[in-house]
Design an enzyme around this catalytic site. Structure first.
Site, PDB file in Angstrom:
ATOM      1  CD  GLN A 120      -3.455  -4.737   6.654  1.00  0.00           C
ATOM      2  OE1 GLN A 120      -3.634  -3.479   5.940  1.00  0.00           O
ATOM      3  NE2 GLN A 120      -3.729  -5.664   6.018  1.00  0.00           N
ATOM      4  CG  ASP A 145      -9.648  -0.253   5.224  1.00  0.00           C
ATOM      5  OD1 ASP A 145      -9.365  -0.665   3.926  1.00  0.00           O
ATOM      6  OD2 ASP A 145      -9.193  -0.290   6.124  1.00  0.00           O
ATOM      7  CE  LYS A 188      -3.831  -2.509   2.227  1.00  0.00           C
ATOM      8  NZ  LYS A 188      -4.505  -2.711   3.521  1.00  0.00           N
TER       9      LYS A 188
HETATM   10  N1  GUN Z   1      -6.933  -6.867   6.367  1.00  0.00           N
HETATM   11  C1  GUN Z   1      -7.185  -7.516   5.185  1.00  0.00           C
HETATM   12  N2  GUN Z   1      -7.755  -6.761   4.543  1.00  0.00           N
HETATM   13  C2  GUN Z   1      -7.920  -5.599   4.918  1.00  0.00           C
HETATM   14  C3  GUN Z   1      -8.287  -4.029   4.368  1.00  0.00           C
HETATM   15  O1  GUN Z   1      -8.841  -4.035   3.281  1.00  0.00           O
HETATM   16  N3  GUN Z   1      -8.038  -3.379   5.157  1.00  0.00           N
HETATM   17  C4  GUN Z   1      -7.676  -3.361   6.495  1.00  0.00           C
HETATM   18  N4  GUN Z   1      -7.487  -2.288   6.985  1.00  0.00           N
HETATM   19  N5  GUN Z   1      -7.111  -4.559   7.057  1.00  0.00           N
HETATM   20  C5  GUN Z   1      -7.209  -5.560   6.166  1.00  0.00           C
END
Ligand code: GUN
Length: 297
Positions: free
Chosen positions: A97, A120, A53
């Site tokens: 995350q 998100d 990311k």
């Molecule tokens: N863990 C797995 N997928 C995601 C996501 O799309 N966003 C976040 N914040 N954590 C994750």
């Protein structure tokens, strides 16, 4: 193999190039988009996602504000950082995350994020807005699925979309998006899950089959209607002694058999995955644009 491959990488690249122009324009106007990224602990998969990311942000000129915290971080400390990011005018999106360690409630943290920075799309306010068809942030993975369908020329309208999986992150929001009364929706949606007695009764009716169950080979070729579009959201590790790492990644759909029956199919890796990060970037850019509009400039 009969099915056309829907390659997420190329579709993601295309969308990122279009985002680049918007980012340059915002930056020229004095609002460089910013993403706050928080990782607690050192789970290898989470670290890989967070690194990817941040790399993507850097490539496109989005500023990332990085917080890497130890595994034993107290919830109060994480909530303090979220609050700091909520108040930071240079941060337009916040990503914590998941999963989080046991001492931290993911629900409390998710709900502490300013809904206007919730790129998100996990905050109940955004999920509620989504359900009601209001302006919101679309969760990234379901949004990526819609982008893959669009790129493949697959219009959901009038089709039967069958989703296997009912998670808050993928199944539930995707069902909402596909049933929405708009041009990316208008499908008839069935949601199946672990308590569905005979999955194949439903999957065989699917014009569009989306597997998001988190288990390899949940859907095999014999469970598909010939000509169906098969979208695989799963990422599973299976042992493979021929690989250096000792495993390989597979989706929830058995690719070998399904690609003989489907008209289009996404690979794993390289299908939905690249779109998820791209839609996070897209939401961050959208948030920066909305931020500018709110300030009336
Ligand atoms: N863990 C797995 N997928 C995601 C996501 O799309 N966003 C976040 N914040 N954590 C994750």
């Amino acid at each position: 193999m009969a099915a056309k491959l829907l390659e997420g990488k190329a579709i993601a690249q295309d969308i990122r190039e279009r985002l680049r122009g918007r980012i340059e324009e915002l930056t020229r106007q004095g609002t460089q988009p910013g993403l706050g990224v928080v990782l607690v602990g050192s789970d290898p998969a989470s670290s890989t996602y967070v690194n990817a990311k941040e790399r993507a942000c850097e490539e496109l000129g989005i500023k990332s504000v990085d917080h890497r915290l130890p595994e034993d971080t107290p919830e109060t400390e994480l909530l303090r950082i979220v609050d700091e990011l909520n108040r930071d005018d240079t941060v337009h999106g916040i990503l914590v995350q998941l999963p989080l360690p046991d001492q931290i409630s993911a629900d409390r943290v998710t709900m502490a994020i300013d809904p206007d920075k919730d790129v998100d799309g996990f905050h109940p306010v955004n999920l509620g807005r989504l359900l009601r068809g209001q302006e919101c942030f679309w969760p990234c993975t379901p949004h990526g699925v819609l982008e893959i369908l669009r790129a493949g020329g697959v219009k959901p309208e009038g089709k039967h979309a069958v989703i296997v999986g009912r998670s808050n992150i993928v199944g539930k929001p995707l069902a909402t998006m596909l049933m929405q009364k708009n041009e990316t929706g208008n499908a008839t949606v069935t949601v199946c899950h672990t308590r569905t007695p005979d999955l194949s009764v439903y999957t065989r009716q699917a014009d569009i089959l989306i597997a998001a169950a988190g288990k390899a080979a949940t859907v095999t070729g014999d469970m598909l209607k010939p000509g169906a579009v098969a979208i695989d959201v799963g990422v599973n590790r299976v042992d493979d002694a021929t690989k250096k790492k000792g495993y390989r990644l597979v989706g929830d759909i058995d690719f070998a058999s399904a690609s003989e029956v489907a008209s289009m199919i996404t690979p794993v890796p390289g299908g939905v995955g690249p779109l998820t990060i791209t839609m996070l970037l897209a939401n961050t850019v959208l948030s920066a644009e909305r931020h500018r509009e709110r300030r009336g400039r």
